[in-house]
Design an enzyme around this catalytic site. Structure first.
Site, mmCIF file in Angstrom:
data_model
loop_
_atom_site.group_PDB
_atom_site.id
_atom_site.type_symbol
_atom_site.label_atom_id
_atom_site.label_comp_id
_atom_site.label_asym_id
_atom_site.label_seq_id
_atom_site.Cartn_x
_atom_site.Cartn_y
_atom_site.Cartn_z
ATOM 1 N N LYS A 86 -11.925 -0.193 -0.730
ATOM 2 C CA LYS A 86 -11.064 0.527 -1.665
ATOM 3 C C LYS A 86 -11.696 0.500 -3.058
ATOM 4 C CE LYS A 86 -6.983 0.203 1.199
ATOM 5 N NZ LYS A 86 -7.715 -0.098 2.438
ATOM 6 N N HIS A 121 -5.294 -3.848 -1.933
ATOM 7 C CA HIS A 121 -5.069 -2.910 -3.035
ATOM 8 C C HIS A 121 -4.948 -3.610 -4.386
ATOM 9 C CE1 HIS A 121 -4.532 0.907 -0.824
ATOM 10 N NE2 HIS A 121 -4.115 0.125 0.153
ATOM 11 N N SER A 179 0.790 -1.225 0.000
ATOM 12 C CA SER A 179 0.000 0.000 0.000
ATOM 13 C C SER A 179 0.824 1.278 0.000
ATOM 14 C CB SER A 179 -0.942 0.008 1.205
ATOM 15 O OG SER A 179 -0.210 -0.020 2.419
#
Length: 394
Positions: free
Chosen positions: A242, A210, A182
Protein backbone atom coordinates in the site's frame (compact mmCIF):
# COMPACT_ATOMS: atom_id res chain seq x y z
CA UNK A 1 -25.77 -37.39 -9.57
CA UNK A 2 -22.89 -35.05 -8.69
CA UNK A 3 -23.05 -31.38 -9.63
CA UNK A 4 -20.90 -30.61 -12.65
CA UNK A 5 -18.30 -27.88 -12.58
CA UNK A 6 -20.14 -26.05 -15.39
CA UNK A 7 -23.40 -26.07 -13.40
CA UNK A 8 -21.68 -24.82 -10.25
CA UNK A 9 -19.96 -21.98 -12.09
CA UNK A 10 -23.10 -21.00 -13.99
CA UNK A 11 -25.26 -21.01 -10.85
CA UNK A 12 -22.84 -18.99 -8.75
CA UNK A 13 -22.20 -16.39 -11.44
CA UNK A 14 -25.91 -16.03 -12.18
CA UNK A 15 -26.59 -15.44 -8.48
CA UNK A 16 -23.96 -12.71 -8.33
CA UNK A 17 -25.27 -11.15 -11.54
CA UNK A 18 -28.89 -11.17 -10.35
CA UNK A 19 -27.90 -9.56 -7.06
CA UNK A 20 -25.95 -6.82 -8.82
CA UNK A 21 -22.74 -8.01 -7.15
CA UNK A 22 -20.80 -9.41 -10.10
CA UNK A 23 -17.36 -7.82 -10.25
CA UNK A 24 -15.51 -7.15 -13.51
CA UNK A 25 -12.27 -5.30 -12.69
CA UNK A 26 -11.31 -2.36 -14.85
CA UNK A 27 -7.88 -2.54 -16.49
CA UNK A 28 -5.20 0.11 -16.02
CA UNK A 29 -3.31 0.92 -19.20
CA UNK A 30 -0.71 3.19 -17.57
CA UNK A 31 1.27 3.16 -14.31
CA UNK A 32 -0.46 3.45 -10.94
CA UNK A 33 -0.48 7.22 -10.48
CA UNK A 34 -2.83 9.96 -9.23
CA UNK A 35 -3.81 10.34 -12.89
CA UNK A 36 -3.75 7.20 -14.99
CA UNK A 37 -5.50 5.57 -17.94
CA UNK A 38 -8.27 3.01 -17.47
CA UNK A 39 -10.21 1.22 -20.20
CA UNK A 40 -9.03 3.75 -22.77
CA UNK A 41 -9.86 6.80 -20.69
CA UNK A 42 -7.68 9.34 -18.84
CA UNK A 43 -8.91 9.51 -15.24
CA UNK A 44 -8.23 10.92 -11.80
CA UNK A 45 -7.43 7.83 -9.74
CA UNK A 46 -9.11 7.59 -6.32
CA UNK A 47 -9.16 3.80 -6.24
CA UNK A 48 -5.60 2.79 -5.35
CA UNK A 49 -3.78 2.30 -2.04
CA UNK A 50 -0.78 4.23 -3.39
CA UNK A 51 -0.79 6.66 -0.44
CA UNK A 52 2.65 8.17 -0.95
CA UNK A 53 2.88 7.89 -4.73
CA UNK A 54 5.59 5.21 -4.51
CA UNK A 55 4.17 2.72 -7.03
CA UNK A 56 5.81 4.58 -9.95
CA UNK A 57 8.39 6.61 -8.02
CA UNK A 58 11.73 7.08 -9.86
CA UNK A 59 13.88 6.31 -6.80
CA UNK A 60 12.06 3.03 -6.18
CA UNK A 61 12.38 2.04 -9.82
CA UNK A 62 16.08 2.88 -9.84
CA UNK A 63 16.76 0.75 -6.74
CA UNK A 64 14.70 -2.08 -8.19
CA UNK A 65 16.80 -1.96 -11.35
CA UNK A 66 20.01 -1.92 -9.31
CA UNK A 67 18.99 -5.00 -7.30
CA UNK A 68 17.76 -6.77 -10.44
CA UNK A 69 21.10 -6.32 -12.16
CA UNK A 70 23.15 -7.31 -9.10
CA UNK A 71 21.04 -10.12 -7.62
CA UNK A 72 19.03 -11.47 -10.56
CA UNK A 73 15.35 -11.89 -11.42
CA UNK A 74 14.47 -14.31 -8.63
CA UNK A 75 15.73 -15.79 -5.38
CA UNK A 76 15.48 -19.33 -6.72
CA UNK A 77 14.47 -21.13 -3.52
CA UNK A 78 12.52 -20.91 -0.28
CA UNK A 79 14.25 -18.90 2.43
CA UNK A 80 15.10 -21.92 4.62
CA UNK A 81 16.89 -23.85 1.86
CA UNK A 82 18.89 -21.52 -0.37
CA UNK A 83 16.69 -18.48 -1.03
CA UNK A 84 17.83 -16.10 1.70
CA UNK A 85 19.92 -13.43 0.00
CA UNK A 86 21.86 -10.88 1.99
CA UNK A 87 19.44 -8.18 0.80
CA UNK A 88 16.52 -10.01 2.48
CA UNK A 89 18.20 -9.87 5.87
CA UNK A 90 19.37 -6.30 5.33
CA UNK A 91 15.80 -5.24 4.55
CA UNK A 92 14.43 -7.02 7.61
CA UNK A 93 16.91 -5.18 9.83
CA UNK A 94 15.79 -1.96 8.13
CA UNK A 95 12.15 -2.69 8.98
CA UNK A 96 12.97 -3.57 12.61
CA UNK A 97 14.88 -0.29 12.99
CA UNK A 98 12.02 1.68 11.41
CA UNK A 99 9.43 -0.02 13.60
CA UNK A 100 11.63 0.12 16.75
CA UNK A 101 11.21 -3.60 17.37
CA UNK A 102 13.56 -6.40 18.37
CA UNK A 103 13.13 -8.26 15.09
CA UNK A 104 11.25 -8.34 11.79
CA UNK A 105 10.54 -10.87 9.07
CA UNK A 106 9.30 -10.36 5.51
CA UNK A 107 6.65 -12.64 4.02
CA UNK A 108 4.90 -12.69 0.66
CA UNK A 109 1.80 -10.59 1.26
CA UNK A 110 -0.18 -9.05 4.07
CA UNK A 111 -2.72 -11.86 3.70
CA UNK A 112 -0.17 -14.65 4.09
CA UNK A 113 1.53 -12.76 6.92
CA UNK A 114 -1.62 -13.02 9.01
CA UNK A 115 -1.95 -16.71 8.18
CA UNK A 116 1.68 -17.37 8.98
CA UNK A 117 2.06 -15.37 12.19
CA UNK A 118 -1.26 -16.34 13.76
CA UNK A 119 -0.72 -19.96 12.81
CA UNK A 120 2.78 -19.99 14.28
CA UNK A 121 1.83 -18.38 17.59
CA UNK A 122 -1.60 -19.71 18.51
CA UNK A 123 -2.14 -23.22 19.88
CA UNK A 124 -4.97 -25.27 21.31
CA UNK A 125 -5.88 -23.86 24.72
CA UNK A 126 -5.00 -20.29 23.75
CA UNK A 127 -7.58 -17.51 23.54
CA UNK A 128 -7.74 -14.96 20.73
CA UNK A 129 -10.21 -12.05 20.80
CA UNK A 130 -10.73 -10.27 17.48
CA UNK A 131 -12.43 -6.99 16.53
CA UNK A 132 -15.64 -7.76 14.62
CA UNK A 133 -14.54 -5.62 11.64
CA UNK A 134 -11.05 -7.06 11.25
CA UNK A 135 -9.75 -7.76 7.75
CA UNK A 136 -10.64 -11.01 5.98
CA UNK A 137 -7.01 -12.15 6.17
CA UNK A 138 -7.20 -12.07 9.98
CA UNK A 139 -10.47 -13.97 9.97
CA UNK A 140 -9.08 -16.64 7.65
CA UNK A 141 -5.81 -16.81 9.58
CA UNK A 142 -7.66 -17.40 12.84
CA UNK A 143 -9.78 -20.14 11.29
CA UNK A 144 -6.59 -22.11 10.61
CA UNK A 145 -5.63 -22.15 14.31
CA UNK A 146 -6.91 -24.35 17.15
CA UNK A 147 -7.17 -21.45 19.58
CA UNK A 148 -10.50 -20.52 21.14
CA UNK A 149 -11.80 -17.63 19.05
CA UNK A 150 -14.00 -14.82 20.37
CA UNK A 151 -15.12 -11.48 18.91
CA UNK A 152 -15.50 -8.08 20.57
CA UNK A 153 -17.60 -5.16 19.35
CA UNK A 154 -15.80 -2.88 16.93
CA UNK A 155 -13.28 -0.58 18.64
CA UNK A 156 -14.98 -1.13 22.01
CA UNK A 157 -12.51 -1.53 24.92
CA UNK A 158 -15.31 -2.18 27.42
CA UNK A 159 -16.63 -5.09 25.37
CA UNK A 160 -13.09 -6.41 24.94
CA UNK A 161 -12.70 -6.43 28.73
CA UNK A 162 -16.01 -8.29 29.08
CA UNK A 163 -14.93 -10.99 26.64
CA UNK A 164 -11.55 -11.43 28.31
CA UNK A 165 -13.11 -11.64 31.77
CA UNK A 166 -15.65 -14.24 30.65
CA UNK A 167 -13.02 -16.49 29.01
CA UNK A 168 -10.15 -17.17 31.42
CA UNK A 169 -7.36 -19.45 30.20
CA UNK A 170 -3.88 -20.58 31.18
CA UNK A 171 -2.77 -20.36 27.55
CA UNK A 172 -1.55 -17.43 25.52
CA UNK A 173 -4.13 -14.64 25.25
CA UNK A 174 -4.09 -12.42 22.17
CA UNK A 175 -6.13 -9.34 21.24
CA UNK A 176 -6.24 -8.79 17.47
CA UNK A 177 -7.19 -5.58 15.71
CA UNK A 178 -6.56 -3.63 12.55
CA UNK A 179 -4.71 -0.37 13.16
CA UNK A 180 -6.67 1.50 10.49
CA UNK A 181 -9.83 -0.21 9.26
CA UNK A 182 -9.74 -0.54 5.50
CA UNK A 183 -13.42 -0.05 4.69
CA UNK A 184 -14.46 2.67 7.17
CA UNK A 185 -11.18 4.55 7.55
CA UNK A 186 -11.37 4.74 11.34
CA UNK A 187 -8.48 4.12 13.74
CA UNK A 188 -8.44 1.49 16.48
CA UNK A 189 -8.23 3.05 19.99
CA UNK A 190 -4.96 1.28 20.71
CA UNK A 191 -4.24 3.26 23.85
CA UNK A 192 -7.36 1.78 25.46
CA UNK A 193 -7.17 -1.65 23.84
CA UNK A 194 -3.56 -2.24 24.92
CA UNK A 195 -4.40 -1.14 28.48
CA UNK A 196 -7.22 -3.70 28.65
CA UNK A 197 -5.05 -6.41 27.10
CA UNK A 198 -2.28 -5.80 29.66
CA UNK A 199 -4.79 -6.02 32.48
CA UNK A 200 -5.33 -9.67 31.46
CA UNK A 201 -1.73 -10.42 30.48
CA UNK A 202 -2.64 -10.50 26.79
CA UNK A 203 -0.53 -9.81 23.72
CA UNK A 204 -1.87 -7.15 21.32
CA UNK A 205 -1.59 -7.96 17.62
CA UNK A 206 -2.03 -5.01 15.23
CA UNK A 207 -2.48 -5.38 11.48
CA UNK A 208 -1.31 -1.98 10.30
CA UNK A 209 -1.73 -2.47 6.55
CA UNK A 210 -3.36 0.95 6.12
CA UNK A 211 -1.46 2.65 8.96
CA UNK A 212 2.15 2.09 7.91
CA UNK A 213 3.29 5.03 5.83
CA UNK A 214 0.21 7.00 6.91
CA UNK A 215 0.08 7.20 10.73
CA UNK A 216 2.78 8.03 13.26
CA UNK A 217 6.12 9.86 12.93
CA UNK A 218 7.56 9.41 9.42
CA UNK A 219 4.73 6.99 8.66
CA UNK A 220 5.98 4.53 11.25
CA UNK A 221 2.45 3.36 11.93
CA UNK A 222 -0.54 3.32 14.24
CA UNK A 223 1.38 1.55 16.99
CA UNK A 224 3.87 4.44 17.00
CA UNK A 225 1.05 6.97 16.85
CA UNK A 226 -0.09 5.66 20.24
CA UNK A 227 3.44 5.28 21.65
CA UNK A 228 3.77 1.47 21.85
CA UNK A 229 6.61 0.94 19.38
CA UNK A 230 9.12 -0.42 21.92
CA UNK A 231 6.65 -2.80 23.60
CA UNK A 232 7.46 -6.52 23.47
CA UNK A 233 3.80 -7.37 24.13
CA UNK A 234 2.66 -5.67 20.88
CA UNK A 235 3.10 -7.40 17.52
CA UNK A 236 2.99 -5.30 14.35
CA UNK A 237 2.13 -6.88 11.01
CA UNK A 238 1.16 -5.39 7.70
CA UNK A 239 1.54 -5.28 3.97
CA UNK A 240 4.24 -3.69 1.85
CA UNK A 241 1.82 -3.16 -1.04
CA UNK A 242 0.00 0.00 0.00
CA UNK A 243 1.95 3.05 1.15
CA UNK A 244 5.22 1.28 0.26
CA UNK A 245 4.22 0.80 -3.36
CA UNK A 246 5.43 -2.79 -3.75
CA UNK A 247 4.24 -6.19 -2.62
CA UNK A 248 4.84 -8.39 0.41
CA UNK A 249 4.15 -8.45 4.13
CA UNK A 250 6.08 -8.03 7.36
CA UNK A 251 5.89 -9.04 11.00
CA UNK A 252 7.78 -7.00 13.61
CA UNK A 253 7.97 -7.34 17.37
CA UNK A 254 9.71 -9.25 20.17
CA UNK A 255 13.34 -10.12 19.52
CA UNK A 256 12.55 -13.84 19.35
CA UNK A 257 9.50 -13.48 17.08
CA UNK A 258 11.49 -13.63 13.84
CA UNK A 259 13.25 -16.86 14.77
CA UNK A 260 10.01 -18.63 15.67
CA UNK A 261 8.38 -17.52 12.41
CA UNK A 262 11.36 -18.78 10.40
CA UNK A 263 10.72 -22.21 11.91
CA UNK A 264 6.90 -22.25 12.10
CA UNK A 265 5.25 -19.84 9.65
CA UNK A 266 4.04 -22.03 6.80
CA UNK A 267 3.80 -19.31 4.09
CA UNK A 268 7.44 -18.50 4.82
CA UNK A 269 8.54 -22.15 4.87
CA UNK A 270 6.82 -23.18 1.64
CA UNK A 271 7.15 -20.16 -0.67
CA UNK A 272 10.05 -18.95 -2.77
CA UNK A 273 11.72 -15.84 -1.37
CA UNK A 274 10.81 -12.31 -2.49
CA UNK A 275 12.35 -11.24 -5.82
CA UNK A 276 15.40 -8.95 -5.56
CA UNK A 277 13.86 -6.08 -7.55
CA UNK A 278 10.94 -5.99 -5.10
CA UNK A 279 13.30 -5.91 -2.14
CA UNK A 280 15.19 -3.02 -3.72
CA UNK A 281 12.08 -0.97 -4.35
CA UNK A 282 10.82 -1.51 -0.80
CA UNK A 283 14.17 -0.63 0.76
CA UNK A 284 14.13 2.59 -1.24
CA UNK A 285 10.58 3.35 -0.08
CA UNK A 286 11.58 3.08 3.58
CA UNK A 287 14.54 5.37 2.93
CA UNK A 288 12.43 7.92 1.06
CA UNK A 289 9.60 8.24 3.58
CA UNK A 290 12.14 9.02 6.31
CA UNK A 291 14.09 11.45 4.14
CA UNK A 292 11.16 13.44 2.72
CA UNK A 293 8.58 14.61 5.31
CA UNK A 294 6.69 16.52 2.62
CA UNK A 295 5.18 13.24 1.41
CA UNK A 296 3.10 12.76 4.54
CA UNK A 297 2.37 16.47 4.79
CA UNK A 298 0.84 16.47 1.29
CA UNK A 299 -1.06 13.26 2.01
CA UNK A 300 -2.75 14.76 5.07
CA UNK A 301 -3.32 18.20 3.52
CA UNK A 302 -5.10 16.54 0.60
CA UNK A 303 -7.07 14.30 2.95
CA UNK A 304 -8.35 17.18 5.06
CA UNK A 305 -9.35 19.23 2.02
CA UNK A 306 -11.18 16.36 0.30
CA UNK A 307 -13.11 15.30 3.41
CA UNK A 308 -14.13 18.86 4.27
CA UNK A 309 -15.49 19.47 0.78
CA UNK A 310 -17.41 16.18 0.71
CA UNK A 311 -19.01 17.10 4.03
CA UNK A 312 -19.89 20.55 2.70
CA UNK A 313 -21.67 18.89 -0.22
CA UNK A 314 -23.65 16.71 2.18
CA UNK A 315 -22.07 13.28 1.69
CA UNK A 316 -21.82 10.71 4.50
CA UNK A 317 -18.17 9.67 4.97
CA UNK A 318 -18.84 7.53 8.05
CA UNK A 319 -16.64 9.61 10.34
CA UNK A 320 -13.42 8.52 8.65
CA UNK A 321 -10.33 10.27 10.02
CA UNK A 322 -7.74 8.82 7.64
CA UNK A 323 -7.06 9.11 3.89
CA UNK A 324 -9.54 6.25 3.39
CA UNK A 325 -12.73 8.19 2.68
CA UNK A 326 -15.90 6.15 2.14
CA UNK A 327 -18.91 7.82 0.53
CA UNK A 328 -22.08 5.92 1.42
CA UNK A 329 -24.69 5.15 -1.26
CA UNK A 330 -26.77 2.54 0.60
CA UNK A 331 -27.25 -0.61 -1.45
CA UNK A 332 -24.72 -2.12 -3.84
CA UNK A 333 -26.52 -1.29 -7.12
CA UNK A 334 -26.56 2.41 -6.19
CA UNK A 335 -22.85 2.41 -5.33
CA UNK A 336 -22.01 0.58 -8.56
CA UNK A 337 -24.11 3.02 -10.61
CA UNK A 338 -22.42 5.97 -8.92
CA UNK A 339 -19.05 4.46 -9.76
CA UNK A 340 -20.07 4.12 -13.44
CA UNK A 341 -21.27 7.71 -13.58
CA UNK A 342 -18.12 9.01 -11.92
CA UNK A 343 -16.05 7.14 -14.46
CA UNK A 344 -17.99 8.87 -17.23
CA UNK A 345 -16.89 12.14 -15.58
CA UNK A 346 -13.24 11.04 -15.61
CA UNK A 347 -13.03 9.82 -12.01
CA UNK A 348 -11.90 6.27 -11.23
CA UNK A 349 -13.50 5.34 -7.88
CA UNK A 350 -14.76 1.81 -7.26
CA UNK A 351 -18.09 0.84 -5.68
CA UNK A 352 -18.07 -1.74 -2.88
CA UNK A 353 -21.05 -3.80 -1.77
CA UNK A 354 -21.91 -6.90 0.22
CA UNK A 355 -20.08 -9.11 1.20
CA UNK A 356 -17.09 -6.73 1.19
CA UNK A 357 -19.12 -4.31 3.35
CA UNK A 358 -22.43 -4.82 5.24
CA UNK A 359 -25.76 -4.64 3.44
CA UNK A 360 -27.12 -1.10 3.48
CA UNK A 361 -23.61 0.33 3.76
CA UNK A 362 -22.51 0.02 0.13
CA UNK A 363 -20.10 2.76 -0.73
CA UNK A 364 -17.40 4.14 -2.92
CA UNK A 365 -14.10 3.99 -1.08
CA UNK A 366 -11.84 6.88 -2.05
CA UNK A 367 -8.17 7.07 -1.15
CA UNK A 368 -6.48 10.43 -1.49
CA UNK A 369 -2.71 10.29 -1.99
CA UNK A 370 0.28 12.58 -1.62
CA UNK A 371 0.53 12.71 -5.41
CA UNK A 372 -2.90 14.24 -6.05
CA UNK A 373 -2.95 17.92 -6.93
CA UNK A 374 -5.63 20.33 -5.78
CA UNK A 375 -6.89 20.39 -9.39
CA UNK A 376 -7.29 16.59 -9.31
CA UNK A 377 -9.35 16.77 -6.13
CA UNK A 378 -11.47 19.68 -7.33
CA UNK A 379 -12.30 17.74 -10.51
CA UNK A 380 -13.30 14.75 -8.39
CA UNK A 381 -15.45 16.86 -6.07
CA UNK A 382 -17.24 18.46 -9.02
CA UNK A 383 -18.03 15.00 -10.40
CA UNK A 384 -19.23 13.80 -6.98
CA UNK A 385 -21.57 16.75 -6.68
CA UNK A 386 -23.05 16.06 -10.14
CA UNK A 387 -23.50 12.33 -9.53
CA UNK A 388 -24.71 12.72 -5.96
CA UNK A 389 -27.46 15.12 -6.99
CA UNK A 390 -28.49 13.00 -9.99
CA UNK A 391 -28.90 9.93 -7.74
CA UNK A 392 -30.63 11.82 -4.93
CA UNK A 393 -27.86 11.16 -2.41
CA UNK A 394 -27.32 14.86 -1.64
Amino acid sequence: MATSLSDRLSTELAGLRDAGLLISPRVLEAPQRARTRVDGRAVVNLASNNYLGFADHPKLKARAQEYLEKWGAGAGAVRTIAGTLQIHEDFERQIAAFKHTGSALVLHSGFTTNQGVLGALLQEGDLVVSDELNHASIIDGLRLTKATRKVFRHADPADLERVLRENPTDGLVMVVTDGVFSMDGDVAPLDELVAVARKFGAVTYVDDAHGSGVMGPQGSGTVHHFGFEYADDVIQVGTLSKAWGGVGGYAAGHGDLRQLLINRARPYLFSTAMAPATVGALAAALDEVQADPSLMERLWDNTRFFKAELHRLGFDTMGSVTPITPVVFGEAPAAFEASRRLFDEGIFAVGLGFPTVPRGKARIRNIVTAEHTRADLEQALSAYEKVGRALGII
